[in-house]
Write an enzyme that holds these catalytic residues in place. Structure first.
Site, PDB file in Angstrom:
ATOM      1  N   LYS A   1     -18.034-127.262 -30.289  1.00  0.00           N
ATOM      2  CA  LYS A   1     -19.100-126.258 -30.390  1.00  0.00           C
ATOM      3  C   LYS A   1     -19.678-125.855 -29.036  1.00  0.00           C
ATOM      4  O   LYS A   1     -20.133-124.734 -28.849  1.00  0.00           O
ATOM      5  CB  LYS A   1     -20.219-126.767 -31.297  1.00  0.00           C
TER       6      LYS A   1
ATOM      7  N   GLU B   1     -29.694-121.350 -35.414  1.00  0.00           N
ATOM      8  CA  GLU B   1     -29.826-122.013 -36.705  1.00  0.00           C
ATOM      9  C   GLU B   1     -28.943-123.251 -36.678  1.00  0.00           C
ATOM     10  O   GLU B   1     -27.995-123.319 -35.894  1.00  0.00           O
ATOM     11  CB  GLU B   1     -29.341-121.085 -37.831  1.00  0.00           C
TER      12      GLU B   1
ATOM     13  N   SER C   1     -11.272-131.441 -33.938  1.00  0.00           N
ATOM     14  CA  SER C   1     -12.455-130.677 -33.529  1.00  0.00           C
ATOM     15  C   SER C   1     -13.609-131.535 -33.019  1.00  0.00           C
ATOM     16  O   SER C   1     -14.404-131.081 -32.201  1.00  0.00           O
ATOM     17  CB  SER C   1     -12.936-129.809 -34.696  1.00  0.00           C
TER      18      SER C   1
HETATM   19  C1  PLP Z   1     -19.298-127.689 -36.874  1.00  0.00           C
HETATM   20  C2  PLP Z   1     -18.022-128.412 -36.906  1.00  0.00           C
HETATM   21  C3  PLP Z   1     -16.894-127.915 -37.588  1.00  0.00           C
HETATM   22  C4  PLP Z   1     -16.935-126.658 -38.413  1.00  0.00           C
HETATM   23  O1  PLP Z   1     -17.247-125.487 -37.723  1.00  0.00           O
HETATM   24  P1  PLP Z   1     -16.148-124.381 -37.407  1.00  0.00           P
HETATM   25  O2  PLP Z   1     -16.930-123.225 -36.925  1.00  0.00           O
HETATM   26  O3  PLP Z   1     -15.392-124.102 -38.659  1.00  0.00           O
HETATM   27  O4  PLP Z   1     -15.249-124.948 -36.362  1.00  0.00           O
HETATM   28  C5  PLP Z   1     -15.703-128.618 -37.525  1.00  0.00           C
HETATM   29  N1  PLP Z   1     -15.619-129.785 -36.854  1.00  0.00           N
HETATM   30  C6  PLP Z   1     -16.683-130.312 -36.192  1.00  0.00           C
HETATM   31  C7  PLP Z   1     -16.506-131.599 -35.478  1.00  0.00           C
HETATM   32  C8  PLP Z   1     -17.903-129.648 -36.202  1.00  0.00           C
HETATM   33  O5  PLP Z   1     -18.965-130.187 -35.556  1.00  0.00           O
END
Ligand code: PLP
Length: 402
Positions: A100, A122, A388
Site C-alpha cells: 500500500k 479512509e 502483497s
Molecule cells: C489492503 C491489502 C490488500 C487488498 O487491497 P488491494 O487494493 O486489493 O491490493 C491485499 N493485501 C494486503 C496485505 C493488504 O494490506
C-alpha cells in the site's frame, strides 16, 4: 472455482480511456460539489507524474524508504510441492509490511505539487490508514483518517499506529460503521475542504483518475517482476501472475506490464468467505452486478433494489463489496480469471507457505497462494505469486487455527 463461464472474451484494450473508462466500467460518478477537486486531479495527474523531478523523488523514496526493489524469490520447496516454478514477489518486505505504501508515497508527492498541505483518507482494517499516516509523518503534512466506529474497536493496534504517527482518527458513526461509511465521511470532508486538502484513496477504486493513478503507482511491481525474471530465467514473461483482489491495487500493480501480453495468464483471487452461496462472502465477480459505488461504475454486491450488501471475509483487506473498474473489465473481457477462495482455504495456504518457506503471509496474500492447487501448471512453466503483505497483523487470527 472460477467465474469464467460468464466471460465474453471480446474486448482487447486494457488501458484507461480519456474519460476514465475500462470497457464499460469506470468513469467519475460524483456529486456536483466534488467536481472541482476531481477535475483538478484529472487535469494534472499525468503531467505531474511524468515530470522528471517527480519521478526522481518517487524512485528515490521507493528505493531508500520503502526498500525497493523487493526480491523476486524462487520458492524451492513450494515449487517442488506443486511441480512447477513458483516465484514470490515479496511486497511483504516493503516498509510498513505491504504494497500500500507504493501508492501513498506517489499520492503525497502529487498532493505537494498541487499545493495541498492536508491529507484525508479512509480506512477499513487500518492498513491504508497506517500507510497514509506514515507518508504524512514523512512529509510533515496534517493527516485525518476516517474509520468506521466498529473497525476502530476491531483494529486497535492500527489505530494506535496511526495516532503514534501523528494522524487524527475520526470515527464514522453512520450506517454499518465500517469501511463504506468511512469512505462516505472522507468524501464529505473533501467536499468541505477543497482548496487545501488531497484525498488519498487506498486502492484502484473511486472516480477517475484514481483507479488509473493508483495502478500507475503500483505498476512498479510488474516493472520489477519483468526485469527480475529476465535476469533469473532469460524471459521477461511468466506463464501466470496470481494476486488477491480486494479493491485490486496489488493485483493491478502485478498485472500492469502484462496486460497486453496475452501469453501471460492473469489470475485474481477473491475472498469467498464462508463460501459463495453462504451469504457470508466477498466474491464480487461471482455475486455482484454492474452498479456505481464510490464514484465509479463497476461490479458490486447489491440487493435487488441496489443496496450495497455487507461483504464478509476473514481478511480485512479483502472485505470490500466491489472491485475496481479495471478488474471489472478484466473479468468481463475474459482477460483475467477469477477464483473465489474460502476463509479455510486461505488459512491452509498461509500455514503451508509458513511451513515450506519460513514466510508468514498476510491472510489476503494467502488467498492468492491458495490458487496454486487449482492451477495445474506444467513443470517447465513459471508462476509468479504477488505476496502483497506480511502476516504479523494476522497472528491472532492464525492462532485460532493452531
Ligand atoms: C489492503 C491489502 C490488500 C487488498 O487491497 P488491494 O487494493 O486489493 O491490493 C491485499 N493485501 C494486503 C496485505 C493488504 O494490506
Amino acid at each position: 472455482m472460477t467465474s469464467t463461464e460468464q466471460h465474453k472474451g471480446q474486448e482487447t484494450a486494457f488501458a484507461v480511456n480519456a474519460k476514465g473508462y475500462y470497457g464499460k466500467f469506470g468513469g467519475a460518478y460524483i456529486p456536483e460539489m466534488l467536481h472541482p477537486n476531481v477535475e483538478e486531479l484529472q487535469q494534472n495527474y499525468l503531467q505531474i507524474i511524468h515530470q522528471a523531478d517527480f519521478q526522481e523523488e518517487f524512485q528515490n523514496l521507493l528505493k531508500n524508504y520503502v526498500g525497493r526493489p523487493t526480491p523476486l524469490y524462487y520458492a524451492t520447496r513450494l515449487s517442488e510441492k506443486y511441480k512447477t516454478n513458483i516465484y514470490l514477489k515479496r511486497e511483504d518486505l516493503c516498509h510498513t509490511g505491504a504494497h500500500k505504501v507504493n501508492n501513498t508515497i506517489g499520492q503525497i508527492l502529487l498532493a505537494k505539487r498541487l499545493g495541498k498541505h492536508k491529507i484525508v483518507a479512509e480506512t477499513g482494517a487500518g492498513q491504508h490508514g497506517v500507510a497514509t499516516a506514515t507518508v504524512c509523518a514523512l512529509m510533515g503534512l496534517e493527516c485525518i483518517v476516517y474509520m468506521g466506529e466498529i473497525d476502530i474497536q476491531r483494529q486497535a493496534p492500527n489505530v494506535a499506529r496511526m495516532k503514534m504517527l501523528g494522524a487524527e482518527v475520526r470515527p464514522a458513526t453512520s450506517g454499518s460503521k465500517t469501511l463504506k461509511d468511512a469512505t462516505n465521511e472522507a468524501l464529505r470532508h473533501w467536499i468541505n475542504n477543497p482548496v487545501d486538502t488531497h484525498y488519498i484513496i487506498g486502492s484502484v477504486v473511486g472516480p477517475h483518475p484514481y483507479p488509473d493513478m493508483v495502478a500507475r503507482f503500483q505498476s512498479i511491481i510488474s516493472e520489477e517482476i519483468r526485469s527480475q525474471l529476465l535476469e533469473k530465467t532469460g524471459k521477461e514473461n511468466p506463464d501466470y501472475v496470481i494476486a488477491c483482489v480486494g479493491g485490486g491495487s496489488n493485483a493491478a500493480g502485478a498485472f500492469y506490464h502484462f496486460l497486453d501480453e496475452l501469453d501471460v495468464k492473469l489470475i485474481a483471487a477473491e475472498a469467498g468467505g464462508h463460501g459463495i452461496h453462504s451469504g457470508m462472502s466477498a466474491a464480487t465477480t461471482f455475486l455482484g452486478k454492474p452498479g456505481v459505488l464510490h464514484g465509479s461504475k463497476s461490479i458490486l454486491m447489491q440487493t435487488e433494489d441496489g443496496q450495497v450488501v455487507e461483504p464478509q471475509s476473514i481478511s480485512a483487506g479483502l472485505d470490500y463489496p466491489g472491485i475496481g473498474p479495471l478488474h471489472a473489465h478484466l473479468w468481463d473481457s475474459g482477460r483475467a480469471k477469477f477464483y473465489a477462495i474460502t476463509d479455510e482455504e486461505s488459512i491452509e495456504a498461509g500455514f503451508e507457505l509458513t511451513k515450506l518457506e519460513g514466510i508468514i503471509p498476510a491472510i489476503e496474500s494467502a488467498h492468492a497462494l491458495s490458487v496454486l492447487k487449482y492451477l495445474n501448471a506444467e513443470a517447465n512453466e513459471t508462476v509468479v505469486v504477488n505476496l502483497s503483505g506480511r502476516g504479523d497483523k494476522d497472528l491472532a487470527t492464525y492462532m485460532k487455527y493452531l
